[in-house]
Design a protein around this motif. Structure first.
Motif, short mmCIF file in Angstrom:
data_model
loop_
_atom_site.label_atom_id
_atom_site.label_comp_id
_atom_site.label_asym_id
_atom_site.label_seq_id
_atom_site.Cartn_x
_atom_site.Cartn_y
_atom_site.Cartn_z
N ARG A 131 15.99 13.83 -60.14
CA ARG A 131 15.75 12.52 -60.74
C ARG A 131 16.69 12.34 -61.92
N VAL A 132 16.98 11.11 -62.26
CA VAL A 132 17.89 10.80 -63.36
C VAL A 132 17.22 9.77 -64.26
N VAL A 133 17.53 9.80 -65.55
CA VAL A 133 16.96 8.85 -66.49
C VAL A 133 18.10 8.09 -67.17
N ASP A 134 17.92 6.79 -67.33
CA ASP A 134 18.92 5.96 -67.99
C ASP A 134 18.76 6.09 -69.50
N VAL A 135 19.86 6.40 -70.19
CA VAL A 135 19.82 6.54 -71.65
C VAL A 135 20.96 5.74 -72.26
N ALA A 136 20.70 5.25 -73.47
CA ALA A 136 21.76 4.58 -74.22
C ALA A 136 22.70 5.63 -74.79
N ASP A 137 23.98 5.28 -74.91
CA ASP A 137 24.97 6.21 -75.44
C ASP A 137 24.79 6.32 -76.95
N ARG A 138 24.26 7.45 -77.39
CA ARG A 138 24.06 7.68 -78.82
C ARG A 138 24.92 8.84 -79.31
N PHE A 139 26.02 9.10 -78.62
CA PHE A 139 26.80 10.31 -78.87
C PHE A 139 28.19 10.05 -79.47
N LYS A 140 28.43 8.82 -79.91
CA LYS A 140 29.77 8.49 -80.42
C LYS A 140 29.72 7.84 -81.80
N GLY A 141 28.60 7.96 -82.50
CA GLY A 141 28.47 7.29 -83.79
C GLY A 141 28.07 5.85 -83.61
N GLY A 142 28.44 4.99 -84.57
CA GLY A 142 28.08 3.58 -84.50
C GLY A 142 27.25 3.17 -85.70
N GLN A 143 26.59 2.03 -85.58
CA GLN A 143 25.80 1.52 -86.69
C GLN A 143 24.41 2.16 -86.71
N VAL A 144 23.97 2.53 -87.92
CA VAL A 144 22.67 3.16 -88.13
C VAL A 144 21.87 2.31 -89.10
N ARG A 145 20.63 2.02 -88.75
CA ARG A 145 19.79 1.20 -89.62
C ARG A 145 19.08 2.07 -90.66
N VAL A 146 18.95 1.50 -91.86
CA VAL A 146 18.47 2.27 -93.01
C VAL A 146 17.39 1.47 -93.74
N LEU A 147 16.38 2.19 -94.22
CA LEU A 147 15.36 1.61 -95.10
C LEU A 147 15.66 2.01 -96.54
N ALA A 148 15.34 1.13 -97.47
CA ALA A 148 15.47 1.46 -98.88
C ALA A 148 14.53 2.62 -99.22
N SER A 149 14.96 3.49 -100.12
CA SER A 149 14.14 4.62 -100.53
C SER A 149 13.71 4.45 -101.99
N THR A 150 13.05 5.46 -102.51
CA THR A 150 12.60 5.43 -103.90
C THR A 150 13.75 5.20 -104.87
N HIS A 151 14.94 5.69 -104.53
CA HIS A 151 16.06 5.65 -105.47
C HIS A 151 17.05 4.50 -105.21
N THR A 152 16.84 3.72 -104.17
CA THR A 152 17.84 2.71 -103.83
C THR A 152 18.12 1.77 -105.00
N ALA A 153 17.07 1.36 -105.68
CA ALA A 153 17.22 0.41 -106.79
C ALA A 153 17.95 1.01 -107.98
N LEU A 154 18.11 2.34 -108.01
CA LEU A 154 18.86 2.97 -109.10
C LEU A 154 20.36 2.82 -108.93
N PHE A 155 20.80 2.50 -107.71
CA PHE A 155 22.22 2.25 -107.47
C PHE A 155 22.53 0.80 -107.82
#
Length: 340
Positions: free
Chosen positions: A160-184
């Motif tokens: 059997r085979v499963v369809d997967v998105a290509d996550r092996f070449k980098g790209g855009q990554v989504r980020v949440l603000a952390s405790t220190h984000t406002a210090l920047f």
């Protein structure tokens, strides 16, 4: 009990499951697979629990034998895969027989590759997990000559085979603000989002370093930050203003400023970015992250729905005679039971 014998394996290999939960307060990070999504993919292909331990490998791969018929699945960063010299499909499940040799490597992109076995690897659990914690040398570190016990696997799905998105070449990554984000400063936050980072050669299961052109990222009172709890996905800025993305074996506390934290849904992409791969970051708010987030249970259900039969080219199947190519054939009678 079935045994998987490692005839050859590259550096950095380990046994991994979903890790040790609930021990952060005691100073032990969760650990577990660097690419947790790969464990879910293996569970979907073999129709078994994602808690089953698998073999995590780097791009060098390895060579393996079993002493009883076994089901295997291959997920994570694609390697060149062969059984007795015949190429087999990645992101798929196969059957491995005694006397056959499974050869994996070298890699085609990404960092972490996984060999799953039907029933899972049955090394002795330590503190509720079979996961190897390489930085602490906790658990079994597989090497050439190691024999891994496998749970006796009842017959189950294969090919059997499963369809997967290509996550092996980098790209855009989504980020949440952390405790220190406002210090920047806002300028640094904006610059962080518009900068293209390159995955450095330096990196392991604790974290990966990113390179970039331009000024370092720092806050005004960097030395005044009190050490506090950190988790995989946090993006720390070192004293030289270089970002590190923390991975499963990261330390449990840290005092470097954190500009943000990678969404759990995108952490496999960040972990699988090989040296030289480019990454960019985009902040999203908590409501967006909540709407986008899928639990591991939901991901597994979706993966199971995407699993489909593996179609192979008969011209490339040297063992064609071992396959049931036609089902439902009768013993020479028609539908009334009369001899045809």
């Amino acid at each position: 009990m079935t045994t998987l014998t490692i005839k050859k394996i590259g550096p950095g290999a380990s046994i991994q499951d979903l890790g040790r939960r609930g021990l952060l307060a005691q100073g032990l990070s969760r650990g577990g697979a660097a690419d947790r999504l790969a464990l879910l993919e293996g569970a979907a292909l073999l129709d078994q629990s994602p808690d089953c331990a698998a073999l995590e490998m780097t791009a060098m791969g390895g060579t393996f034998n079993v002493d009883a018929p076994s089901r295997i699945a291959l997920t994570g960063a694609p390697l060149r895969a062969q059984i007795d010299g015949e190429s087999v499909t990645w992101h798929a499940s196969h059957r491995l027989k005694p006397g056959q040799t499974l050869t994996l490597g070298p890699g085609k992109g990404g960092v972490w590759s996984y060999l799953h076995l039907g029933g899972g690897i049955q090394t002795d659990p330590i503190m509720g997990s079979r996961a190897t914690h390489l930085s602490l040398k906790l658990g079994l570190i597989p090497e050439t000559g190691t024999e891994l016990p496998l749970k006796d696997d009842q017959s189950g799905p294969v090919e059997r085979v499963v369809d997967v998105a290509d996550r092996f070449k980098g790209g855009q990554v989504r980020v949440l603000a952390s405790t220190h984000t406002a210090l920047f400063s806002q300028d640094d936050i904006d610059r962080f989002e518009t900068t293209t980072f390159t995955r450095d050669q330096r990196g392991n299961r604790q974290g990966v370093r990113l390179n970039h052109d331009g000024a370092p990222f720092a806050i005004a009172d960097q030395l005044g930050i009190v050490s506090e709890v950190i988790v995989p996905g946090d993006i720390q800025m070192t004293g030289e203003g270089t970002p590190y993305i923390l991975l499963p074996e990261c330390q449990t506390t840290g005092g470097y400023p954190r500009i943000g934290s990678v969404l759990p849904d995108d952490l496999p992409k960040a972990a699988q970015a090989a040296a030289g791969a480019e990454l960019t970051f985009r902040f999203i708010d908590r409501d967006q992250a909540t709407d986008l987030h899928k639990s591991e249970d939901d991901l597994l259900k979706a993966l199971k729905k995407s699993v489909r039969p593996l179609v192979r080219d008969p011209r490339e199947m040297r063992d064609l005679g071992s396959y049931q190519l036609i089902s439902g054939v009768t013993a020479g009678t028609n539908e009334k039971g009369e001899l045809a």
